[in-house]
Design an enzyme around this catalytic site. Structure first.
Site, PDB file in Angstrom:
ATOM      1  N   TYR A   1     -42.063 -67.063  14.702  1.00 29.33           N
ATOM      2  CA  TYR A   1     -40.708 -66.570  14.456  1.00 29.33           C
ATOM      3  C   TYR A   1     -40.346 -65.416  15.386  1.00 29.33           C
ATOM      4  CZ  TYR A   1     -40.084 -69.286  10.165  1.00 29.33           C
ATOM      5  OH  TYR A   1     -39.941 -70.298   9.266  1.00 29.33           O
TER       6      TYR A   1
ATOM      7  N   ASN B   1     -36.817 -68.349   0.615  1.00 28.29           N
ATOM      8  CA  ASN B   1     -36.435 -67.670   1.851  1.00 28.29           C
ATOM      9  C   ASN B   1     -35.041 -67.048   1.746  1.00 28.29           C
ATOM     10  OD1 ASN B   1     -38.578 -67.861   3.674  1.00 28.29           O
ATOM     11  ND2 ASN B   1     -38.177 -70.028   4.027  1.00 28.29           N
TER      12      ASN B   1
ATOM     13  N   CYS C   1     -45.482 -66.839   1.869  1.00 30.81           N
ATOM     14  CA  CYS C   1     -44.979 -67.629   2.991  1.00 30.81           C
ATOM     15  C   CYS C   1     -46.116 -68.498   3.508  1.00 30.81           C
ATOM     16  CB  CYS C   1     -44.464 -66.687   4.086  1.00 30.81           C
ATOM     17  SG  CYS C   1     -43.820 -67.511   5.550  1.00 30.81           S
TER      18      CYS C   1
ATOM     19  N   HIS D   1     -41.709 -63.179   8.462  1.00 28.00           N
ATOM     20  CA  HIS D   1     -41.101 -63.905   9.564  1.00 28.00           C
ATOM     21  C   HIS D   1     -41.002 -63.054  10.828  1.00 28.00           C
ATOM     22  CE1 HIS D   1     -39.413 -66.373   6.132  1.00 28.00           C
ATOM     23  NE2 HIS D   1     -40.185 -67.202   6.785  1.00 28.00           N
TER      24      HIS D   1
END
Length: 234
Positions: free
Chosen positions: A147, A50, A70, A100
């Protein structure tokens, strides 16, 4: 640091995520260069690190054959499969956006679109899974990543973060506990504490991707690719 200025802080998004990118990108690029010197020209570099979107972009800009991975997509997919009591291999997610900051605009079961049915019959569960109000999900006609709340409700998230403490402090405490557990050479089972660290289903996602890259038929998986590629069949 972001909290000092009334800005939410998180390890993959916002200023916290960007600061992490500044620390992480040089290290990942160094590893990639070492790998490139040893590999065949058609080898893949798969990034878990990340913030995945920024790190993968850096790898691609440097000329590496890279994909970002992810666990948000596989986590949602597995939750849907469990709720429907079907095998996860029968479900495919159609995902768009930046890592995200994604939306899932369709869910397919055996190739048949079922998002509308899911929102009708399992909407409350999906709302709980993503942290978004069901009426908002229905209005968008897509399931947002959890997110997305960092961008849509920053004041609420900031207040929650200040009340609960920083994610960094939580992670450091978890990892101290894990390292203490791993001191025991007799430990042969996965510690329950590891579930609190995050990253569920990463091993499954990795093996699925490696299998797909090595097969002739491929499969539909959610990965980070260049924008011009669009929806790639991996």
């Amino acid at each position: 640091i972001p909290h000092r200025y009334g800005i939410l802080g998180q390890e993959t998004t916002g200023p916290g995520g960007f600061a992490k990118a500044l620390r992480t990108v040089p290290v990942v690029l160094e590893i990639a260069e070492r790998y490139a010197a040893r590999r065949a020209k058609d080898g893949w570099f798969i990034d878990f690190t990340n913030p995945v979107g920024i790190v993968t972009q850096a790898l691609l800009d440097a000329g590496h054959r890279a994909l970002g991975l992810c666990n948000v997509a596989i986590g949602l997919l597995r939750a849907i499969a469990k709720g429907l009591a079907v095998d996860a291999d029968r479900i495919v997610l159609d995902s768009v956006g930046l890592n995200h900051a994604t939306w899932f605009r369709e869910v397919r079961l055996d190739g048949r679109p079922i998002l509308a049915d899911l929102l009708r019959d399992h909407g409350d569960r999906i709302a709980d899974e993503t942290g978004w109000p069901l009426e908002t999900i229905r209005a968008m006609g897509a399931i947002p990543s959890y997110y997305q709340s960092f961008y849509d409700h920053p004041d609420r998230i900031l207040a929650e973060q200040r009340a609960a403490g920083t994610r960094a402090a939580e992670v450091m405490e978890i990892e101290r506990g894990l390292l203490e557990l791993y001191r025991d050479p007799a430990l042969v089972t996965k510690p329950a504490l590891l579930d609190e660290r995050g990253g569920a289903w990463y091993s499954t996602a990795a093996l699925e991707l490696v299998e797909a890259l090595g097969s002739e038929t491929g499969r539909d998986l959610v990965v980070n690719v260049r924008n011009e590629i669009g929806r790639a069949h991996v």
